[in-house]
Design a protein around this motif. Sequence first.
Motif, short mmCIF file in Angstrom:
data_model
loop_
_atom_site.label_atom_id
_atom_site.label_comp_id
_atom_site.label_asym_id
_atom_site.label_seq_id
_atom_site.Cartn_x
_atom_site.Cartn_y
_atom_site.Cartn_z
N LYS A 108 40.32 26.92 12.64
CA LYS A 108 39.45 25.83 12.16
C LYS A 108 38.09 26.37 11.76
O LYS A 108 37.50 25.93 10.77
N VAL A 109 37.58 27.34 12.53
CA VAL A 109 36.30 27.95 12.20
C VAL A 109 36.40 28.67 10.85
O VAL A 109 35.54 28.50 9.98
N VAL A 110 37.44 29.45 10.68
CA VAL A 110 37.63 30.20 9.42
C VAL A 110 37.78 29.22 8.25
O VAL A 110 37.19 29.42 7.19
N SER A 111 38.52 28.14 8.45
CA SER A 111 38.68 27.15 7.38
C SER A 111 37.37 26.45 7.05
O SER A 111 37.10 26.16 5.88
N ALA A 112 36.56 26.18 8.06
CA ALA A 112 35.25 25.57 7.81
C ALA A 112 34.37 26.52 6.99
O ALA A 112 33.64 26.08 6.09
N ILE A 113 34.48 27.80 7.27
CA ILE A 113 33.75 28.79 6.47
C ILE A 113 34.26 28.76 5.03
O ILE A 113 33.48 28.79 4.08
N GLY A 114 35.57 28.64 4.87
CA GLY A 114 36.16 28.55 3.53
C GLY A 114 35.67 27.34 2.77
O GLY A 114 35.36 27.41 1.58
N CYS A 115 35.57 26.20 3.46
CA CYS A 115 35.03 24.98 2.82
C CYS A 115 33.60 25.22 2.37
O CYS A 115 33.19 24.79 1.29
N THR A 116 32.84 25.91 3.20
CA THR A 116 31.45 26.19 2.88
C THR A 116 31.35 27.10 1.66
O THR A 116 30.55 26.86 0.75
N VAL A 117 32.16 28.13 1.62
CA VAL A 117 32.16 29.06 0.49
C VAL A 117 32.55 28.31 -0.79
O VAL A 117 31.92 28.46 -1.83
N ALA A 118 33.60 27.47 -0.67
CA ALA A 118 34.05 26.72 -1.85
C ALA A 118 32.97 25.76 -2.34
O ALA A 118 32.88 25.47 -3.53
N GLY A 119 32.13 25.28 -1.43
CA GLY A 119 31.11 24.33 -1.80
C GLY A 119 29.77 24.93 -2.15
O GLY A 119 28.80 24.20 -2.37
N LEU A 120 29.70 26.25 -2.24
CA LEU A 120 28.43 26.90 -2.56
C LEU A 120 27.83 26.41 -3.86
O LEU A 120 26.62 26.35 -4.01
N HIS A 121 28.67 26.06 -4.81
CA HIS A 121 28.20 25.63 -6.13
C HIS A 121 28.09 24.12 -6.25
O HIS A 121 27.71 23.60 -7.29
N ASP A 122 28.47 23.40 -5.17
CA ASP A 122 28.40 21.94 -5.17
C ASP A 122 27.97 21.46 -3.80
O ASP A 122 28.76 20.95 -3.01
N VAL A 123 26.69 21.65 -3.51
CA VAL A 123 26.15 21.32 -2.21
C VAL A 123 26.35 19.84 -1.87
O VAL A 123 26.63 19.49 -0.73
N ASP A 124 26.26 18.97 -2.86
CA ASP A 124 26.45 17.54 -2.61
C ASP A 124 27.84 17.24 -2.06
O ASP A 124 28.03 16.30 -1.31
N ALA A 125 28.84 18.01 -2.44
CA ALA A 125 30.20 17.80 -1.96
C ALA A 125 30.42 18.42 -0.57
O ALA A 125 31.14 17.87 0.25
N ILE A 126 29.77 19.54 -0.30
CA ILE A 126 30.03 20.26 0.94
C ILE A 126 29.25 19.70 2.13
O ILE A 126 29.75 19.70 3.25
#
Length: 133
Positions: A108-126
């Motif tokens: 879950k921690v690793v996946s949360a990091i993945g969500c954060t990385v994916a949202g680097l270009h869309d802060v409003d979504a992350i």
Amino acid sequence: GGGKGHGRWSSTGSRSRTFSLPEPLQDAAAAAASSSDKTPVERSWGQVQELGVAEAADKLYKNLFELAPEAVTMFPPAVLQKHRDWSPGEVVDEDLWDSPTLRKLFGKVVSAIGCTVAGLHDVDAIVPVLLRL
């Protein structure tokens, strides 16, 4: 769970689970993956994706315990019991060096990091996703 804006866990085998990013973040992740000007964070996350979330989670918690053995005390039986899968026939011996529960928790921690990385270009979504963690 998986409502609007949340990621979703799904079973892929006896102990293996995968995490699906919320739809807005899937689009952001796809855009980041196709971009030739990836940030160092995105490039290093690509290495984690190649390894796989389950393997990365396993390495993460084992490295944590090697580097900081006192961290083991943060995972007493009560904490492990709270995060167990509770599937039929599950063994509760919980050897911390080979713990399905810790693998799940650190996954879950690793996946949360993945969500954060994916949202680097869309802060409003992350931001809403991270606030719900």
